[in-house]
Design an enzyme around this catalytic site. Structure first.
Site, short mmCIF file in Angstrom:
data_model
loop_
_atom_site.label_atom_id
_atom_site.label_comp_id
_atom_site.label_asym_id
_atom_site.label_seq_id
_atom_site.Cartn_x
_atom_site.Cartn_y
_atom_site.Cartn_z
CE LYS A 154 -3.87 -2.28 2.31
NZ LYS A 154 -4.50 -2.67 3.56
CD GLN A 184 -3.68 -4.30 6.71
OE1 GLN A 184 -3.76 -3.28 6.04
NE2 GLN A 184 -4.04 -5.47 6.24
CG ASP A 191 -9.92 0.29 5.03
OD1 ASP A 191 -9.85 -0.12 3.86
OD2 ASP A 191 -9.14 -0.07 5.93
N1 GUN Z 1 -7.25 -6.55 6.18
C1 GUN Z 1 -7.61 -7.30 5.11
N2 GUN Z 1 -8.23 -6.52 4.18
C2 GUN Z 1 -8.25 -5.27 4.68
C3 GUN Z 1 -8.74 -4.04 4.21
O1 GUN Z 1 -9.31 -3.91 3.12
N3 GUN Z 1 -8.56 -2.98 5.04
C4 GUN Z 1 -7.96 -3.09 6.24
N4 GUN Z 1 -7.85 -2.00 6.98
N5 GUN Z 1 -7.49 -4.21 6.72
C5 GUN Z 1 -7.63 -5.30 5.94
#
Ligand code: GUN
Length: 288
Positions: A53, A97, A120
């Protein structure tokens, strides 16, 4: 002929469009979009996701900050960190995350993020807006699926859509988006009866259950659009790495029946990061 959607290429196109928009913004003397990714503990897979990311952010000209917190951090210290980011003018998007270590309250932590920086789309206010059909931050994976459908001019209105999986990250927001696009939506899950029968009626099938090749190719309706959100690692002694990645759908037979399908890897997966960048740019545009 089956169309196989190249998610990697589509993601690159979108990321290039975003990079161009950021360049215009910065050339005009404005601050670039800023994304903070907060990661708690040392889960290897999560660190890999977070570093990809960060790389994508930097390639698009974003300001990016990674905040790695100790696995034994207290709930109040985590919330304090998030609140500092809420007030930080360089930060327009905050991503916590998931999953968090089990001693932490995930819902309370997500709720501490300013909804205006919740790229998100996990804050209950944004989840509420999505289900009301109001424009808001939408979780990146289902948003990526919608973008794939849009960029391939796939009609949704009036179609039977089946979403397999009811997670907060994929299934529920996916169903809300398809409903908003006028599909007739069914959500299937582990207690659903006659999943093969439901698949057989689905013009659009989205699989997001996290079980390797759970959806059999023979269940897929002729001419269906199949979107596979799963990325599962399965042992494969014939592969140099000892494993291979497969989706939630048994690909070869499904691809024979479908009119459009997404592969794994290289399908929905790469779209998630592109949508994270799109959401962060959208957030930046809402700040002065
Ligand atoms: N863990 C797995 N997929 C995601 C996501 O799309 N966002 C976040 N914050 N954590 C994750």
């Amino acid at each position: 002929m089956t169309t196989v959607i190249d998610g990697k290429k589509l993601s690159e196109e979108i990321r290039n469009e975003i990079a161009a928009a950021v360049k215009t913004m910065v050339d005009a003397g404005r601050m670039p979009p800023g994304l903070a990714v907060v990661i708690v503990g040392d889960d290897k897979a999560s660190h890999v996701y977070v570093s990809s990311k960060k790389k994508a952010c930097e390639a698009a000209g974003f300001y990016s900050r990674e905040i790695a917190l100790a696995g034994d951090i207290s709930q109040s210290d985590l919330i304090y960190t998030l609140e500092q980011l809420n007030r930080d003018p360089q930060i327009h998007g905050i991503l916590l995350q998931l999953p968090l270590p089990s001693h932490l309250d995930e819902f309370a932590a997500l709720k501490a993020i300013n909804p205006a920086k919740d790229v998100d789309g996990f804050h209950p206010v944004n989840v509420g807006y999505l289900h009301l059909g109001v424009d808001t931050f939408v979780p990146c994976t289902p948003l990526g699926v919608m973008e794939m459908l849009k960029r391939h001019n796939i009609d949704i209105s009036g179609k039977n859509a089946l979403v397999i999986g009811r997670s907060n990250i994929v299934g529920k927001p996916m169903a809300a988006l398809l409903t908003k696009a006028n599909a007739t939506v069914t959500i299937a899950h582990s207690r659903t009866r006659d999943l093969p029968g439901l698949c057989g009626q689905a013009d659009i099938l989205v699989a997001g259950i996290g079980k390797p090749e759970f959806v059999k190719g023979s269940w897929v309706k002729e001419g269906a659009v199949v979107l596979d959100v799963g990325t599962n690692s399965v042992d494969d002694p014939t592969s140099p790495r000892g494993y291979r990645l497969v989706g939630d759908v048994e690909y070869t037979e499904a691809a024979r029946r479908a009119s459009v399908i997404t592969p794994v890897p290289g399908g929905v997966g790469p779209m998630t990061i592109a949508m994270l960048l799109a959401n962060t740019l959208k957030s930046r545009q809402q700040f002065p």
